[in-house]
Write an enzyme that holds these catalytic residues in place. Structure first.
Site, short mmCIF file in Angstrom:
data_model
loop_
_atom_site.label_atom_id
_atom_site.label_comp_id
_atom_site.label_asym_id
_atom_site.label_seq_id
_atom_site.Cartn_x
_atom_site.Cartn_y
_atom_site.Cartn_z
N LYS A 189 -5.52 -11.29 -5.82
CA LYS A 189 -6.76 -11.57 -5.09
C LYS A 189 -7.87 -10.63 -5.55
O LYS A 189 -7.58 -9.51 -6.01
CB LYS A 189 -6.54 -11.45 -3.58
CG LYS A 189 -6.35 -10.04 -3.08
CD LYS A 189 -6.36 -9.97 -1.55
CE LYS A 189 -6.19 -8.53 -1.10
NZ LYS A 189 -6.21 -8.30 0.31
N LYS B 64 0.82 -1.22 0.00
CA LYS B 64 0.00 0.00 0.00
C LYS B 64 0.85 1.26 0.00
O LYS B 64 0.50 2.25 -0.64
CB LYS B 64 -0.95 0.00 1.20
CG LYS B 64 -2.08 -1.00 1.05
CD LYS B 64 -3.14 -0.81 2.12
CE LYS B 64 -4.33 -1.71 1.85
NZ LYS B 64 -5.32 -1.69 2.93
N LYS C 55 -11.47 -4.76 -3.79
CA LYS C 55 -12.21 -3.58 -4.25
C LYS C 55 -11.26 -2.55 -4.87
O LYS C 55 -11.69 -1.68 -5.59
CB LYS C 55 -13.04 -2.97 -3.12
CG LYS C 55 -12.28 -2.68 -1.86
CD LYS C 55 -13.20 -2.66 -0.66
CE LYS C 55 -12.40 -2.97 0.59
NZ LYS C 55 -13.13 -3.59 1.65
P1 TYM Z 1 -10.93 -6.85 4.92
O1 TYM Z 1 -11.95 -5.84 5.28
O2 TYM Z 1 -10.01 -6.55 3.78
O3 TYM Z 1 -11.63 -8.23 4.56
C1 TYM Z 1 -12.59 -8.85 5.40
C2 TYM Z 1 -12.41 -10.36 5.33
O4 TYM Z 1 -12.52 -10.81 3.97
C3 TYM Z 1 -11.38 -11.62 3.64
N1 TYM Z 1 -11.06 -11.43 2.20
C4 TYM Z 1 -10.91 -12.43 1.30
N2 TYM Z 1 -11.04 -13.76 1.41
C5 TYM Z 1 -10.87 -14.50 0.28
N3 TYM Z 1 -10.58 -13.99 -0.94
C6 TYM Z 1 -10.43 -12.65 -1.10
N4 TYM Z 1 -10.17 -12.16 -2.31
C7 TYM Z 1 -10.59 -11.80 0.05
N5 TYM Z 1 -10.54 -10.45 0.26
C8 TYM Z 1 -10.81 -10.24 1.58
C9 TYM Z 1 -10.28 -11.12 4.55
O5 TYM Z 1 -9.28 -12.10 4.73
C10 TYM Z 1 -11.02 -10.83 5.83
O6 TYM Z 1 -11.18 -12.00 6.61
N6 TYM Z 1 -7.34 -6.32 8.34
C11 TYM Z 1 -8.67 -6.88 8.10
C12 TYM Z 1 -9.73 -6.36 9.06
C13 TYM Z 1 -9.46 -6.57 10.50
C14 TYM Z 1 -9.52 -7.79 11.22
C15 TYM Z 1 -9.27 -7.45 12.58
C16 TYM Z 1 -9.80 -9.10 10.85
C17 TYM Z 1 -9.15 -5.58 11.39
N7 TYM Z 1 -9.05 -6.12 12.65
C18 TYM Z 1 -9.26 -8.43 13.57
C19 TYM Z 1 -9.79 -10.08 11.85
C20 TYM Z 1 -9.53 -9.74 13.20
C21 TYM Z 1 -9.10 -6.48 6.71
O7 TYM Z 1 -8.67 -5.51 6.16
O8 TYM Z 1 -10.10 -7.28 6.21
#
Ligand code: TYM
Length: 335
Positions: A197, A114, A200
């Protein structure tokens, strides 16, 4: 119910949820609400680590609550909360940050990606600190399980390191969470660039299928999905496009990849893409109906967040006061 194990996981309210979020994360969370004490966060404090619009963030947060409910996270059975409503996430992050080597944060893949993007512009220190806040999200609830998609593995590992370091430094306090990644759907790839992957921030938005895309848009996106050379429909390393489509088809229908390969032997790539699109349309239609039924009911959405905050804050205060004691802060006066 007492003595249930705890699940904690979160998603960022940036834009809309896509198929990767659903198959890699939210659908699996919905399967846990009957058996675990579940806390599902909407991490608005994480969402401000990249440039954003405040009005959009507010709107996206409400839409995320509605999407969680539409995807089966029944607020009568689990706690849905906004991260910024809970005192404790950033407080614990500070304490964990004081134990976290700077170099480890600088080496995190997501930070490097990023911050080094061509159009990154301003890079705030919140972006570097992001994984520490994420560790605090998890440890504040002493979660037994943290179900996430494959892309969060490195963040989870840092969380484990920090939990162990805190326990070793101050005495046993945190449960060390295991990495909990689903077998299918853990990495849904872009329809336009299956080496990456689904995300968005995909430069070509045809690669990303959103949960709220109308059927015609879903069909169009699958129609333009890149496939591979040859004609076979098999999941193989040299066929990333078809493998991704099989993965999505399998996740949408619950049928195994092997079965789908056998059923689709001899089917043309064009027809195969249409079949996958129809499976996704069928899966998403009821979710979209439930979303529309609730998204404009602000009172209900605020009520869900208020209930969630009550439950989450109770646990957060308990952990925070224990942590304060362990690190040597004097007792907080009642004010
Ligand atoms: P975020 O908001 O990007 O995504 C939410 C969840 O979706 C999963 N995910 C995917 N799984 C499979 N294929 C994909 N292409 C794909 N894109 C996203 C992510 O693995 C996630 O489980 N850092 C985290 C948010 C967060 C978090 C936490 C998660 C903040 N604090 C504590 C767990 C525990 C994030 O940006 O997820």
């Amino acid at each position: 119910m007492p003595d249930r194990k705890t699940v904690l996981t979160c998603a960022q309210p940036t834009g809309q949820l896509h198929l990767g979020n659903y198959f890699g994360a939210i659908r699996n969370w919905a399967n846990m609400i009957d058996d675990y004490e579940c806390f599902f966060g909407i991490v608005d404090q994480h969402a401000i680590t990249m440039p954003y619009e405040p009005a959009e963030l507010r709107k996206s947060t409400y839409r995320m609550v509605a999407a969680y409910v539409a995807c089966g996270l029944d607020p009568a059975k689990c706690h849905l909360f906004a991260q910024s409503h809970i005192i404790g996430h950033t407080e614990l992050a500070w304490i964990l940050g004081c134990l976290c080597p700077l170099g480890q944060l600088e080496r995190m893949t997501q930070y490097k990606e990023k911050s080094q993007r061509e159009n990154a512009g301003f890079v705030g220190s919140g972006l570097l600190y992001y994984p520490v806040l994420m560790a605090a999200d998890i440890l504040l609830y002493n979660a037994d399980r943290v179900p996430v998609g494959e892309d969060q593995k490195q963040h989870l590992e840092l969380c484990r390191d920090l939990a162990i370091k805190f326990n070793n430094t101050y005495s046993e306090t945190f449960r060390v969470p295991s990495v909990d990644i689903p077998k299918t759907g853990a990495r849904i790839r872009s329809l336009q660039d299956p080496e990456r992957k689904m995300s968005k921030s995909d430069a070509n938005q045809n690669g990303c299928v959103y949960l709220l895309d109308p059927p015609a848009v879903i069909r169009k996106k699958f129609k333009s999905a890149v496939t591979d050379s040859g004609r076979e429909i098999v999941a193989r390393e040299d066929k990333p496009g078809i493998s991704n489509l099989l993965n999505i088809y399998s996740a949408a229908t619950g049928r195994s990849i092997e079965k789908l390969e056998a059923e689709n032997a001899g089917v043309s790539y064009g027809d195969f893409k249409s079949k996958v699109a129809e499976a996704v349309v069928d899966l998403l239609s009821p979710i979209q109906e439930r979303f529309e039924a609730i998204v404009n009911d602000k009172d209900q959405l605020n009520g869900i967040l208020a209930e969630g905050a009550k439950a989450a804050q109770k646990v957060a205060f308990k952990t925070l006061s224990k942590v304060h004691r362990k690190v040597g802060f004097v007792e907080r006066p009642r004010i």
